[in-house]
Design an enzyme around this catalytic site. Sequence first.
Site, short mmCIF file in Angstrom:
data_model
loop_
_atom_site.label_atom_id
_atom_site.label_comp_id
_atom_site.label_asym_id
_atom_site.label_seq_id
_atom_site.Cartn_x
_atom_site.Cartn_y
_atom_site.Cartn_z
N SER A 109 -19.45 -4.51 9.01
CA SER A 109 -18.99 -4.41 7.63
C SER A 109 -18.11 -5.59 7.25
CB SER A 109 -18.21 -3.11 7.45
OG SER A 109 -17.57 -3.06 6.20
N TYR A 136 -11.47 2.22 9.25
CA TYR A 136 -12.92 1.97 9.22
C TYR A 136 -13.22 0.54 9.67
CZ TYR A 136 -17.46 0.85 7.12
OH TYR A 136 -18.74 0.41 6.89
N LYS A 140 -15.26 -0.96 13.09
CA LYS A 140 -16.37 -1.91 13.06
C LYS A 140 -16.09 -3.13 13.93
CE LYS A 140 -19.22 0.42 10.54
NZ LYS A 140 -20.52 0.88 11.10
#
Length: 258
Positions: A109, A136, A140
């Site tokens: 991402s 998040y 990643k």
Amino acid sequence: MSHRRILITGSTGGVGSILTQRLKDEYDVTGHDRTTRPDADPVVLGADLADYDAVRSLMDGIDTVVHLAGAASPESPWEAVLDANIIGTRNVLEAARDAGVQRVVYASSNHTMGMYDRYEQWPVYPDTPPRPDSFYGVSKVFGETLGRYYHDEYGLSVIALRIGWVAQDPTITGVDVLHAMWLSEADTAQVVRCAIEADVDFGIYYAISDNPNRRWSMTNTNLELGYRPRDSWADFAPEGEPVVTGGVDVPDSWPKGS
């Protein structure tokens, strides 16, 4: 290549649905979700990513895994990313290694580097030190690093794509940084297809469309994967709306609401 067997984890999600429909005529695609859907086209197998044995059962006969499944929001809490993105990604990589899968295409991402975006410290390159903007984003970065380990230690081919913002219509938002990182549906399918087919064993690559205000380098994506984006958010811009090369200020709350 039409006989290559592809497993798409998270195939019923937004990006997963796009890829399933656009790739199923080229590859022998199997989908994945938390529950089995035998009547789906292609068939969807169920597995909890946190359950290694369930994940391992998905891998038999698979050549390439496109790993999309997991907590997908930059506002996801730690508990969500721990189970789905950290434990789940380890399970996918370990199961792929054990089953003799040739390659994992990992959906990373833009949020791995999101603090550069928040503070408008551009340009950003694939080898710039990671600077995640959320739990998040941290998860990643973990996935990219774990993928490198599985490549170095076991020889598993891992291609990590730092996916931008996938939306059918980029004008649904007025946020310039989202326009800059927009990835069209057609370009999404193209860059994943390139990652499946490329003659490279490991790499981290930005995946966004041909936007005039882009701040992230895709030189290695173009040269090593052969990706040639065909779409641009500017093609959708309302008449009279300026497209500022280099972009405008990013909201101080980034990535909230992204």
